[in-house]
Each structure stands twice: as structure tokens, then as C-alpha cells.
Motif scaffolding. Structure first.
Motif, PDB file in Angstrom:
ATOM      1  N   VAL A  30       0.821  -1.217   0.000  1.00 48.54           N
ATOM      2  CA  VAL A  30       0.000   0.000   0.000  1.00 48.54           C
ATOM      3  C   VAL A  30       0.852   1.264   0.000  1.00 48.54           C
ATOM      4  N   LEU A  31       2.141   1.134   0.309  1.00 49.62           N
ATOM      5  CA  LEU A  31       3.032   2.290   0.274  1.00 49.62           C
ATOM      6  C   LEU A  31       4.080   2.102  -0.805  1.00 49.62           C
ATOM      7  N   GLU A  32       4.013   2.964  -1.808  1.00 50.74           N
ATOM      8  CA  GLU A  32       5.048   2.996  -2.840  1.00 50.74           C
ATOM      9  C   GLU A  32       6.173   3.895  -2.322  1.00 50.74           C
ATOM     10  N   LYS A  33       7.220   3.267  -1.807  1.00 51.72           N
ATOM     11  CA  LYS A  33       8.310   4.047  -1.230  1.00 51.72           C
ATOM     12  C   LYS A  33       8.995   4.895  -2.304  1.00 51.72           C
ATOM     13  N   LEU A  34       9.365   6.109  -1.927  1.00 53.69           N
ATOM     14  CA  LEU A  34      10.103   6.984  -2.832  1.00 53.69           C
ATOM     15  C   LEU A  34      11.595   6.856  -2.554  1.00 53.69           C
ATOM     16  N   SER A  35      12.374   6.953  -3.603  1.00 52.51           N
ATOM     17  CA  SER A  35      13.826   6.953  -3.450  1.00 52.51           C
ATOM     18  C   SER A  35      14.270   8.308  -2.892  1.00 52.51           C
ATOM     19  N   GLU A  72       2.435   7.719 -18.793  1.00 52.13           N
ATOM     20  CA  GLU A  72       1.210   7.450 -18.028  1.00 52.13           C
ATOM     21  C   GLU A  72       0.793   8.650 -17.166  1.00 52.13           C
ATOM     22  N   HIS A  73       0.934   9.830 -17.720  1.00 49.36           N
ATOM     23  CA  HIS A  73       0.534  11.051 -17.001  1.00 49.36           C
ATOM     24  C   HIS A  73      -0.950  10.950 -16.619  1.00 49.36           C
ATOM     25  N   LEU A  74      -1.265  11.260 -15.363  1.00 50.44           N
ATOM     26  CA  LEU A  74      -2.629  11.094 -14.867  1.00 50.44           C
ATOM     27  C   LEU A  74      -3.622  12.044 -15.530  1.00 50.44           C
ATOM     28  N   ALA A  75      -3.162  13.185 -16.018  1.00 52.78           N
ATOM     29  CA  ALA A  75      -4.060  14.118 -16.698  1.00 52.78           C
ATOM     30  C   ALA A  75      -4.708  13.468 -17.917  1.00 52.78           C
ATOM     31  N   ASP A  76      -3.989  12.542 -18.547  1.00 53.54           N
ATOM     32  CA  ASP A  76      -4.517  11.864 -19.734  1.00 53.54           C
ATOM     33  C   ASP A  76      -5.705  10.970 -19.396  1.00 53.54           C
ATOM     34  N   ASP A  77      -5.759  10.473 -18.157  1.00 51.30           N
ATOM     35  CA  ASP A  77      -6.856   9.595 -17.750  1.00 51.30           C
ATOM     36  C   ASP A  77      -8.173  10.351 -17.580  1.00 51.30           C
ATOM     37  N   VAL A  78      -8.088  11.658 -17.452  1.00 50.19           N
ATOM     38  CA  VAL A  78      -9.293  12.477 -17.293  1.00 50.19           C
ATOM     39  C   VAL A  78      -9.524  13.364 -18.504  1.00 50.19           C
ATOM     40  N   GLY A  79      -8.465  13.589 -19.286  1.00 48.20           N
ATOM     41  CA  GLY A  79      -8.605  14.401 -20.482  1.00 48.20           C
ATOM     42  C   GLY A  79      -8.470  15.887 -20.237  1.00 48.20           C
ATOM     43  N   VAL A  80      -7.541  16.257 -19.332  1.00 50.17           N
ATOM     44  CA  VAL A  80      -7.284  17.673 -19.049  1.00 50.17           C
ATOM     45  C   VAL A  80      -5.821  17.978 -19.351  1.00 50.17           C
ATOM     46  N   PRO A  81      -5.454  19.257 -19.474  1.00 56.31           N
ATOM     47  CA  PRO A  81      -4.079  19.611 -19.833  1.00 56.31           C
ATOM     48  C   PRO A  81      -3.044  19.158 -18.798  1.00 56.31           C
ATOM     49  N   ARG A  82      -1.964  18.606 -19.301  1.00 53.82           N
ATOM     50  CA  ARG A  82      -0.872  18.181 -18.426  1.00 53.82           C
ATOM     51  C   ARG A  82      -0.223  19.363 -17.708  1.00 53.82           C
ATOM     52  N   ASP A  83      -0.106  20.494 -18.421  1.00 56.16           N
ATOM     53  CA  ASP A  83       0.675  21.601 -17.880  1.00 56.16           C
ATOM     54  C   ASP A  83      -0.011  22.342 -16.741  1.00 56.16           C
ATOM     55  N   ARG A  84      -1.258  22.005 -16.432  1.00 57.49           N
ATOM     56  CA  ARG A  84      -1.954  22.650 -15.317  1.00 57.49           C
ATOM     57  C   ARG A  84      -2.250  21.643 -14.194  1.00 57.49           C
ATOM     58  N   SER A  85      -1.482  20.546 -14.178  1.00 60.04           N
ATOM     59  CA  SER A  85      -1.757  19.449 -13.258  1.00 60.04           C
ATOM     60  C   SER A  85      -0.623  19.245 -12.262  1.00 60.04           C
ATOM     61  N   ILE A  86      -0.989  18.846 -11.049  1.00 55.58           N
ATOM     62  CA  ILE A  86      -0.035  18.526  -9.993  1.00 55.58           C
ATOM     63  C   ILE A  86      -0.545  17.282  -9.279  1.00 55.58           C
ATOM     64  N   TYR A  87       0.365  16.493  -8.724  1.00 54.50           N
ATOM     65  CA  TYR A  87      -0.008  15.255  -8.042  1.00 54.50           C
ATOM     66  C   TYR A  87       0.087  15.413  -6.524  1.00 54.50           C
ATOM     67  N   SER A  88      -0.846  14.806  -5.817  1.00 49.06           N
ATOM     68  CA  SER A  88      -0.680  14.568  -4.384  1.00 49.06           C
ATOM     69  C   SER A  88       0.153  13.306  -4.273  1.00 49.06           C
ATOM     70  N   GLU A  89       1.392  13.422  -3.829  1.00 48.15           N
ATOM     71  CA  GLU A  89       2.379  12.350  -4.021  1.00 48.15           C
ATOM     72  C   GLU A  89       2.444  11.344  -2.873  1.00 48.15           C
ATOM     73  N   ILE A  90       2.830  11.780  -1.676  1.00 48.17           N
ATOM     74  CA  ILE A  90       3.027  10.834  -0.575  1.00 48.17           C
ATOM     75  C   ILE A  90       2.687  11.499   0.751  1.00 48.17           C
ATOM     76  N   SER A  91       2.156  10.697   1.666  1.00 50.78           N
ATOM     77  CA  SER A  91       1.866  11.149   3.025  1.00 50.78           C
ATOM     78  C   SER A  91       2.456  10.125   3.985  1.00 50.78           C
ATOM     79  N   LEU A  92       3.141  10.606   5.000  1.00 47.67           N
ATOM     80  CA  LEU A  92       3.753   9.730   5.999  1.00 47.67           C
ATOM     81  C   LEU A  92       3.454  10.271   7.390  1.00 47.67           C
ATOM     82  N   VAL A  93       2.919   9.407   8.243  1.00 50.17           N
ATOM     83  CA  VAL A  93       2.665   9.774   9.633  1.00 50.17           C
ATOM     84  C   VAL A  93       3.299   8.716  10.521  1.00 50.17           C
ATOM     85  N   ASP A  94       4.221   9.135  11.379  1.00 53.34           N
ATOM     86  CA  ASP A  94       4.876   8.214  12.299  1.00 53.34           C
ATOM     87  C   ASP A  94       3.808   7.504  13.142  1.00 53.34           C
ATOM     88  N   PRO A  95       3.883   6.185  13.286  1.00 54.64           N
ATOM     89  CA  PRO A  95       2.833   5.438  13.997  1.00 54.64           C
ATOM     90  C   PRO A  95       2.371   6.030  15.333  1.00 54.64           C
TER      91      PRO A  95
END
Length: 209
Positions: A30-35, A72-95
């Protein structure tokens, strides 16, 4: 505890936080770790916030501006411009700090920052369908499921979307789909919008043409 801006000087404690969160997960997938390099890229873009408790990093959340030629830009999945898009990337909360609403509070803080920048019209995220905690977080923030499909080398993902300058148009009666009814989601879900999670059921409405 207050929100603080993070930078690359915090990278080691960020990576340690990611490891602590990952270690206690029952379902590691469930967690895609980032490098380290991916974390530093997000930090340099500036849409990131952290929560410290007596000098210790307790939580963080990051947005990410993808390149315009990203595969696989996510904007393509909805059909909106790539250049006006940003991703909510990762959230981490210490247990030890879970259950305080930090993930959602950080999300609200960053979304406000994104809106005030004026640089974006759309925020995207992906969620593994079995990750109900992450799905609840996204719904609380105002994201909606636009479709469910295979991404990133065949991994099943909800594509979640938040338009900042328009309202999503829906029609018809609510359709309640169990969160693990993947056949329906993959085959029919693109014609509907997932609005919220009610118990084990995602409430869908038909997209207005």
C-alpha cells in the motif's frame, strides 16, 4: 505541533520516517516508497510540509509536479491539460502520531498552497483499491474517483481528481459498489464518479455527458 517547510537538509530524517512507516505496515504494497532522489525532487519543487514534535519529524506530506512528457501522465486519464496538473504524491505519519488527523490537515494546507499559487487547475492522486485509509483521506479532501485501471506496470489503481476551478457534473441515483468489486470498477467505472466511501461501499454517480 505546527506545519513547517521542509528542504533537502531534512532528507535523512524524511527517509528514516518513511522506513518507520513502512516497517509497521501489514500490507507493504500500500506504500510505494520513494527513493532519496524522488524525495529530493519533491522538496526542491516546494509543495511539501512537515509536522515536528519537540524537534522530531512526526509527519510529512508532499505534492509533485510531473514532467510534461511523463509516461502514463494522470491528466490523460481524465482528459485535461498536463501543464496545469499537480499530483498529491506521498503522506507519511509516524505510527505514534496516528489518529490525530495530521494526514488530512497537511493535505488541506498543501491544497490551499496550490490554489494560492495560481499555477494549477487540477490535482491528481492514485490509490490502491485495498488502501481504504488512503481512500478515506482523499475523499475527505475533496478528491473523486474518475476511473480505476491498471497503471505503472499492471498495478490496479483508482485515479482520483480534484478540479480547482470547476464542479464535476453528475446525474442519476447513487450506485453503491463494494470497495473490492474490481470487475465493475475496471469495466464500467469510467462512466461514473466515485464520490465517497460509506462503510465498505463506494458511492458512485453517473458522469453527466
Amino acid at each position: 505541533m505546527e506545519f513547517e517547510k521542509l528542504s533537502t537538509k531534512n532528507i535523512e530524517e524524511i527517509m528514516q520516517l518513511q522506513d518507520r512507516v513502512y516497517e509497521v505496515l501489514e500490507q507493504k504494497e500500500v506504500l510505494e516508497k520513494l527513493s532519496k532522489e524522488e524525495m529530493e525532487s519533491c522538496l526542491n519543487q516546494g509543495y511539501v510540509t512537515g509536522v515536528f514534535d519537540n524537534g522530531k519529524l512526526a509527519a510529512l506530506r508532499m505534492m509533485y509536479i510531473p514532467s510534461l512528457d511523463e509516461k502514463e501522465h494522470l491528466a490523460d486519464d481524465v482528459g485535461v491539460p498536463r501543464d496545469r496538473s499537480i499530483y498529491s504524491e506521498i503522506s507519511l505519519v509516524d505510527p505514534p502520531y496516528r489518529g490525530q488527523g495530521l494526514q488530512t490537515k497537511m493535505g488541506e494546507y498543501l491544497i490551499k498552497q496550490v490554489k494560492e499559487s495560481g499555477d494549477f487547475d487540477y490535482i491528481f492522486s492514485t490509490v490502491m483499491p485495498v488502501n481504504l485509509a488512503s481512500l478515506k483521506d482523499k475523499f475527505r479532501l475533496g478528491f473523486k474517483i474518475m476511473r480505476t485501471r491498471l497503471k505503472y506496470g499492471g498495478k490496479r489503481r483508482h485515479i482520483l481528481y480534484m478540479p480547482l476551478k470547476e464542479e464535476l457534473q453528475i446525474t442519476g441515483e447513487v450506485l453503491k459498489i463494494k470497495y473490492d468489486n474490481y470487475d465493475w470498477m475496471m469495466n464500467d467505472g469510467q462512466n461514473f464518479i466515485g464520490y465517497t466511501l460509506n462503510g465498505e461501499f463506494i458511492e458512485y454517480y453517473k458522469k453527466e455527458n
